[in-house]
Design a protein around this motif. Structure first.
Motif, PDB file in Angstrom:
ATOM      1  N   GLY A 185      25.874  42.033  40.796  1.00 40.88           N
ATOM      2  CA  GLY A 185      26.949  42.184  39.943  1.00 40.88           C
ATOM      3  C   GLY A 185      27.993  42.968  40.466  1.00 40.88           C
ATOM      4  N   HIS A 186      27.917  42.633  41.731  1.00 40.21           N
ATOM      5  CA  HIS A 186      29.039  43.157  42.395  1.00 40.21           C
ATOM      6  C   HIS A 186      30.612  41.744  42.586  1.00 40.21           C
ATOM      7  N   PHE A 187      31.273  42.207  42.654  1.00 39.04           N
ATOM      8  CA  PHE A 187      32.566  41.561  43.290  1.00 39.04           C
ATOM      9  C   PHE A 187      33.704  41.609  43.890  1.00 39.04           C
ATOM     10  N   ARG A 188      34.239  41.111  44.615  1.00 40.04           N
ATOM     11  CA  ARG A 188      35.037  41.371  45.636  1.00 40.04           C
ATOM     12  C   ARG A 188      36.840  40.327  45.196  1.00 40.04           C
ATOM     13  N   LEU A 189      37.580  41.188  45.456  1.00 33.28           N
ATOM     14  CA  LEU A 189      39.454  41.038  45.265  1.00 33.28           C
ATOM     15  C   LEU A 189      39.736  40.475  46.536  1.00 33.28           C
ATOM     16  N   LEU A 190      40.668  39.786  46.524  1.00 36.20           N
ATOM     17  CA  LEU A 190      41.562  39.266  47.852  1.00 36.20           C
ATOM     18  C   LEU A 190      42.854  39.241  47.557  1.00 36.20           C
ATOM     19  N   ASP A 191      43.437  39.706  47.608  1.00 39.71           N
ATOM     20  CA  ASP A 191      45.127  39.689  47.512  1.00 39.71           C
ATOM     21  C   ASP A 191      46.213  38.479  48.026  1.00 39.71           C
ATOM     22  N   PRO A 192      46.823  37.809  47.481  1.00 38.57           N
ATOM     23  CA  PRO A 192      47.777  36.398  48.433  1.00 38.57           C
ATOM     24  C   PRO A 192      47.197  36.005  49.198  1.00 38.57           C
ATOM     25  N   LYS A 193      47.133  37.253  49.979  1.00 42.32           N
ATOM     26  CA  LYS A 193      47.088  36.802  51.497  1.00 42.32           C
ATOM     27  C   LYS A 193      45.488  36.867  52.305  1.00 42.32           C
ATOM     28  N   ASP A 194      44.952  36.701  50.816  1.00 40.65           N
ATOM     29  CA  ASP A 194      42.853  36.522  51.069  1.00 40.65           C
ATOM     30  C   ASP A 194      42.782  37.593  51.272  1.00 40.65           C
ATOM     31  N   GLU A 195      43.635  38.935  51.679  1.00 38.92           N
ATOM     32  CA  GLU A 195      42.668  40.011  52.483  1.00 38.92           C
ATOM     33  C   GLU A 195      42.031  40.825  51.546  1.00 38.92           C
ATOM     34  N   THR A 196      40.571  41.524  51.483  1.00 37.33           N
ATOM     35  CA  THR A 196      40.064  42.037  50.465  1.00 37.33           C
ATOM     36  C   THR A 196      40.904  43.112  50.475  1.00 37.33           C
ATOM     37  N   VAL A 197      41.128  43.670  49.455  1.00 35.70           N
ATOM     38  CA  VAL A 197      41.037  44.761  49.116  1.00 35.70           C
ATOM     39  C   VAL A 197      40.887  46.092  47.968  1.00 35.70           C
ATOM     40  N   ILE A 198      39.394  45.401  47.347  1.00 37.59           N
ATOM     41  CA  ILE A 198      39.182  45.715  46.240  1.00 37.59           C
ATOM     42  C   ILE A 198      37.454  44.681  46.623  1.00 37.59           C
ATOM     43  N   GLU A 199      36.013  46.027  46.340  1.00 32.48           N
ATOM     44  CA  GLU A 199      34.403  45.159  46.655  1.00 32.48           C
ATOM     45  C   GLU A 199      34.270  46.761  45.464  1.00 32.48           C
ATOM     46  N   GLY A 200      33.785  46.474  44.654  1.00 31.76           N
ATOM     47  CA  GLY A 200      33.020  47.026  43.785  1.00 31.76           C
ATOM     48  C   GLY A 200      31.581  46.589  43.400  1.00 31.76           C
ATOM     49  N   ARG A 201      31.315  47.205  41.644  1.00 36.14           N
ATOM     50  CA  ARG A 201      30.780  46.698  41.081  1.00 36.14           C
ATOM     51  C   ARG A 201      31.043  46.439  38.982  1.00 36.14           C
ATOM     52  N   ILE A 202      31.101  45.190  38.734  1.00 36.79           N
ATOM     53  CA  ILE A 202      30.947  45.229  37.291  1.00 36.79           C
ATOM     54  C   ILE A 202      30.720  46.840  36.518  1.00 36.79           C
ATOM     55  N   GLY A 203      31.762  47.029  35.777  1.00 36.14           N
ATOM     56  CA  GLY A 203      31.930  47.827  35.010  1.00 36.14           C
ATOM     57  C   GLY A 203      32.688  49.039  35.226  1.00 36.14           C
ATOM     58  N   GLU A 204      33.008  49.449  36.570  1.00 36.38           N
ATOM     59  CA  GLU A 204      33.768  50.259  37.019  1.00 36.38           C
ATOM     60  C   GLU A 204      35.012  50.477  37.505  1.00 36.38           C
ATOM     61  N   ILE A 218      41.573  47.518  38.482  1.00 37.30           N
ATOM     62  CA  ILE A 218      40.551  46.664  37.963  1.00 37.30           C
ATOM     63  C   ILE A 218      39.768  47.334  37.416  1.00 37.30           C
ATOM     64  N   ASN A 219      39.123  46.713  36.300  1.00 42.13           N
ATOM     65  CA  ASN A 219      37.874  46.622  35.908  1.00 42.13           C
ATOM     66  C   ASN A 219      37.470  45.283  34.894  1.00 42.13           C
ATOM     67  N   ILE A 220      36.825  45.269  35.513  1.00 39.81           N
ATOM     68  CA  ILE A 220      35.819  44.077  34.681  1.00 39.81           C
ATOM     69  C   ILE A 220      34.699  44.008  33.678  1.00 39.81           C
ATOM     70  N   ALA A 221      34.505  43.820  32.961  1.00 32.81           N
ATOM     71  CA  ALA A 221      33.858  44.344  31.843  1.00 32.81           C
ATOM     72  C   ALA A 221      32.350  43.161  31.689  1.00 32.81           C
ATOM     73  N   GLU A 222      32.800  41.899  31.807  1.00 31.96           N
ATOM     74  CA  GLU A 222      31.608  41.188  32.206  1.00 31.96           C
ATOM     75  C   GLU A 222      32.277  40.049  33.298  1.00 31.96           C
ATOM     76  N   PHE A 223      31.397  39.257  34.028  1.00 29.88           N
ATOM     77  CA  PHE A 223      31.397  38.920  34.995  1.00 29.88           C
ATOM     78  C   PHE A 223      30.490  38.039  34.772  1.00 29.88           C
ATOM     79  N   THR A 224      29.871  36.608  34.751  1.00 35.01           N
ATOM     80  CA  THR A 224      28.588  36.189  34.762  1.00 35.01           C
ATOM     81  C   THR A 224      28.897  34.095  35.756  1.00 35.01           C
ATOM     82  N   ALA A 225      28.800  34.446  36.637  1.00 38.15           N
ATOM     83  CA  ALA A 225      28.898  33.301  38.275  1.00 38.15           C
ATOM     84  C   ALA A 225      27.742  33.361  38.965  1.00 38.15           C
TER      85      ALA A 225
END
Length: 298
Positions: A185-204, A218-225
């Protein structure tokens, strides 16, 4: 010496002796038979290209509704799921034309954009050429599709993503971020330069400072993948989202002097289309009631 300028006239030509040279039906058939190989190759190529296009072309869905304007300006909205009224005429009724302009106004469509968070766009990364078609053919009720040959970078079908909040500084508007699904249930967000800016849990609700007055939120309510599946994430301006909605949105009077408007919206996401049309009808009905109350109070 004697000379004569008289000439002897030629006998008339017999029309039945004139032979007309042309192409007969037999010659045409012989020509087609001789070139049958080229004809079949050309026909097969056209059919192949057409079939591939129909198979790979993205689907476009349509959601529509009818709005009936009565004498008291109260409206009844009813969703439709048919292809009826394909060629409605342009609104010629002045009152209907006025309602059309109100429906297409930014005050109505802007509320739809805010309610459905249409400023945020998400799209899975598909395998080149055939990936989107394979994902579309997968039945979402069967869960996630297994990645082909372990290529879990791309989406293969059954993925779901719902982003409730995605705020970025102005310099990142209309820029492509990358969202990567992780395990547990975690995810990672990369900026347009492919650098990590956020990494956390869904729902937070997560925040990242990027040296601007406005942070990335950012807040992700649902992420199934499947783990490591990549998604494109973009935040647009409200004006750009409204203009996109206006291009996909059409309102016309069904027929002259009927006071019935046909509202139609086209796009690739059927669920979002249905919500948008219903939201447009609801907002317009509420706005009309408020305007009518305001006029009555005056």
């Amino acid at each position: 010496m004697y000379s004569s300028n008289e000439t002897t006239p030629l006998p008339p030509l017999n029309p039945f002796r004139i032979l007309e040279q042309g192409v007969s039906i037999r010659d045409t058939i012989d020509l087609l038979v001789e070139g049958k190989k080229i004809i079949f190759i050309a026909l097969g190529s056209v059919l192949l290209v057409t079939s591939v296009y129909l198979l790979l072309a993205p689907r476009t869905y349509k959601a529509d509704a009818l709005l009936r304007i009565d004498k008291n300006k109260a409206l009844l909205a009813a969703p439709l799921h048919s292809e009826a009224n394909q060629s409605p005429t342009e609104a010629e009724n002045p009152r209907a034309q006025r309602e059309v302009e109100i429906l297409r106004s930014r005050s109505v469509l802007g509320k739809v954009v805010d309610d459905l968070n249409l400023v945020v766009e998400t799209s899975p990364y598909y395998f080149p050429v055939i990936g989107e078609t394979l994902a579309r053919r997968h039945d979402s009720h069967d869960g996630l599709a297994a990645p082909w040959l372990g290529l879990n970078h791309w989406a293969w079908g059954g993925e779901k993503l719902k982003v409730t909040t995605f705020d970025v500084p102005d310099r990142f508007l209309d820029k492509e971020f990358t969202l990567i699904a992780l395990e547990a249930g975690h995810f990672r967000l990369l900026d347009p330069k492919d650098e990590t800016v956020i990494e956390g849990r869904i729902g937070e609700t997560l925040t990242a400072e990027v040296g601007e007055a406005t942070p990335i939120v950012i807040n992700i309510a649902e992420f199934t993948a499947n783990p490591h599946t990549h998604f494109e994430l973009k935040r647009k301006t409200s004006l750009a989202a409204i203009e996109t909605l206006q291009k996909a949105f059409s309102v016309k009077e069904v027929s002259k002097d009927t006071d019935i408007l046909s509202v139609e919206l086209k796009g690739p996401n059927p669920e979002q289309l249905a919500k948008s049309v219903n939201d447009i009808a609801t907002i317009y009905v509420n706005a009309t009631v408020n305007w009518e109350s305001a006029e009555a109070s005056q």
